[in-house]
Design an enzyme around this catalytic site. Sequence first.
Site, mmCIF file in Angstrom:
data_model
loop_
_atom_site.group_PDB
_atom_site.id
_atom_site.type_symbol
_atom_site.label_atom_id
_atom_site.label_comp_id
_atom_site.label_asym_id
_atom_site.label_seq_id
_atom_site.Cartn_x
_atom_site.Cartn_y
_atom_site.Cartn_z
ATOM 1 C CB SER A 33 -0.922 -0.003 1.229
ATOM 2 O OG SER A 33 -0.154 -0.052 2.419
ATOM 3 C CG ASN A 119 -3.922 -4.275 13.091
ATOM 4 O OD1 ASN A 119 -3.325 -4.268 12.008
ATOM 5 N ND2 ASN A 119 -4.421 -5.380 13.611
ATOM 6 C CB THR A 164 -39.493 28.292 -8.170
ATOM 7 O OG1 THR A 164 -40.607 28.788 -8.923
ATOM 8 C CG2 THR A 164 -39.203 29.251 -7.023
ATOM 9 C CG HIS A 165 -40.931 24.710 -10.735
ATOM 10 N ND1 HIS A 165 -41.281 23.400 -10.459
ATOM 11 C CD2 HIS A 165 -41.467 25.458 -9.744
ATOM 12 C CE1 HIS A 165 -42.013 23.379 -9.354
ATOM 13 N NE2 HIS A 165 -42.131 24.620 -8.898
ATOM 14 C CB SER A 286 -13.436 25.542 -28.510
ATOM 15 O OG SER A 286 -13.519 24.701 -29.638
ATOM 16 C CE LYS A 292 -18.328 27.155 -26.534
ATOM 17 N NZ LYS A 292 -18.410 25.703 -26.751
ATOM 18 C CG ASN A 294 -15.864 26.222 -23.500
ATOM 19 O OD1 ASN A 294 -16.899 26.773 -23.856
ATOM 20 N ND2 ASN A 294 -15.131 25.470 -24.291
ATOM 21 C CD GLU A 299 -18.210 22.932 -18.797
ATOM 22 O OE1 GLU A 299 -18.766 22.174 -19.603
ATOM 23 O OE2 GLU A 299 -17.312 23.730 -19.120
ATOM 24 C CE1 TYR A 326 -6.169 -2.589 9.039
ATOM 25 C CE2 TYR A 326 -5.418 -4.866 8.812
ATOM 26 C CZ TYR A 326 -5.497 -3.572 8.322
ATOM 27 O OH TYR A 326 -4.924 -3.267 7.115
ATOM 28 C CD GLN A 331 -3.051 -2.089 2.347
ATOM 29 O OE1 GLN A 331 -2.317 -2.294 3.287
ATOM 30 N NE2 GLN A 331 -2.922 -2.701 1.183
ATOM 31 C CE LYS A 334 -3.873 3.534 4.598
ATOM 32 N NZ LYS A 334 -4.820 2.659 5.317
HETATM 33 N N1 ARG Z 1 -1.050 -0.857 5.291
HETATM 34 C C1 ARG Z 1 -2.002 -1.328 6.259
HETATM 35 C C2 ARG Z 1 -3.282 -0.490 6.138
HETATM 36 O O1 ARG Z 1 -3.220 0.534 5.560
HETATM 37 C C3 ARG Z 1 -1.431 -1.166 7.626
HETATM 38 C C4 ARG Z 1 -2.018 -2.099 8.630
HETATM 39 C C5 ARG Z 1 -1.558 -3.468 8.375
HETATM 40 N N2 ARG Z 1 -2.041 -4.347 9.352
HETATM 41 C C6 ARG Z 1 -1.986 -5.662 9.212
HETATM 42 N N3 ARG Z 1 -2.474 -6.384 10.144
HETATM 43 N N4 ARG Z 1 -1.485 -6.206 8.125
HETATM 44 O O2 ARG Z 1 -4.320 -0.857 6.629
#
Ligand code: ARG
Length: 465
Positions: A33, A119, A164-165, A286, A292, A294, A299, A326, A331, A334
């Site tokens: 990750s 965790n 309105t509308h 454009s 144009k 824009n 948007e 956990y 993971q 994020k």
């Molecule tokens: N990279 C993991 C996450 O973002 C960290 C926690 C990992 N925990 C584990 N028991 N493997 O959640």
Amino acid sequence: MSSPIQPSSSSHKLWGGRFAGGPAPELEAVNRSIDVDFRLWPFDIRLSKAWAAALAGAGVLTEDEAAEISRGLDVVGARIGDGARPEPADEDVHTLIDRLLHDAVGAVASRLHTGRSRNDQVATATRLWTMDACVRLDAMLCDLQSAMVAQAEALEHDVMPAYTHLQRAQPVSGAHWMLSHFWPIARDRRRLSAAAAGAAVLPLGSGAIAGSAFPVDRRAIQAALGFQAVSPNSIDAVGDRDFIAEVLFTLAVLGAHLSRLAEDLILFGSSEFSFVRFGDAFSTGSSMMPQKRNPDALELARGSGARMLGDLVALLGTIKGLPSGYNKDLQEDKRSLFDAVDGMSLLLPAIAGSLATLTFNRDRMKAAVTSSMMATDLADYLVRKRVTFREAHGAVGRLVREAEERGVEMTELPFASFKAACAAFESDVLTELLPATSLGHRNIEGGTGPEAVQRQLESARKALV
Ligand code: ARG
């Protein structure tokens, strides 16, 4: 048969002793990750320093060891700050920092990961990142609100139709329309601050699931890291992502608000309306049509609302049905969090800039206020002369139809027509058909009357903190 999967080389790991071989590259690839969580590094370093101090307080580390680890973490921070980047074998940001800490201080680094787990570590780092992000987002929202107040001040005495509308409804002050987009942002800021408070609960000390077996002072860590409270249950603490859901909900609603503001402006910027002209710095051209101008940022604001919503749904989908504690599914939290915050961080300054550089065509706005938009005022006029609203509504309706049939404004109808529609009409009726009269009747709190708008502007200015 394809060749057997080769275990990976002996990279720096926080686990692995119980396995005969290393993980398959396919597992490493999906498990990693670092590309997503690398940005947590300043927070992981901060919490690790607090943890080292807490371990020393609990007698697990000597003061010297804690000081050495803390110094090492500063070195790690400086190295990453100077451009040190993850290696392909770094599993996540926690592993990366552990590896760099070993590089910096050697074997004593191995004492830091005592009584804690990734965790409680990742939950803590993500909360710290979120608290920080909420402060940054709030500043951008405040900037956007300032741009709105500046435009509202400039439009205070200009009249325009309210719809309105999407049909012309009643005349309002331009400031009243502008501020109708200000208050939703004020609510978003309140939600954001509640979400930040939700994030400010310290999970560290929860260990993997059951709580740390060393008597670390969690209150001291809380204070050192700027949390408002300590999590009351370790199982809950390592699996709780409500704070992310709260931020994502806030951003999804904010996305909807920006989308509605954008839609108003895009519409008002069309040649058919021509109420606003987009500033050069916030307009795109454009590749084919030279004429144009824009409003791409607007948007994109409208489009991004969908993405924020998607991020919220992805997070809620991830946590629904998870067993307690956990799970690696978490993971993915994020990805959604960073995507929504990144998206908003790009968008908000662009919307503030688009807004600040708009020029309003006051004549066009005023010209769009036609006499039939004062029909309600005319009915109210009759009510003040003791006609029932139902009767008044019917009488004015007939006048509107007559004007329409003759192809004239109501102001151009002969007085005899008014008298025929309702005997209560008197010669002062023409002033009732002026937009200014209509506004003047509406100084009720929250209304578009000049004094009410002035008071509204004052409260808006006060909300700019
Ligand atoms: N990279 C993991 C996450 O973002 C960290 C926690 C990992 N925990 C584990 N028991 N493997 O959640």
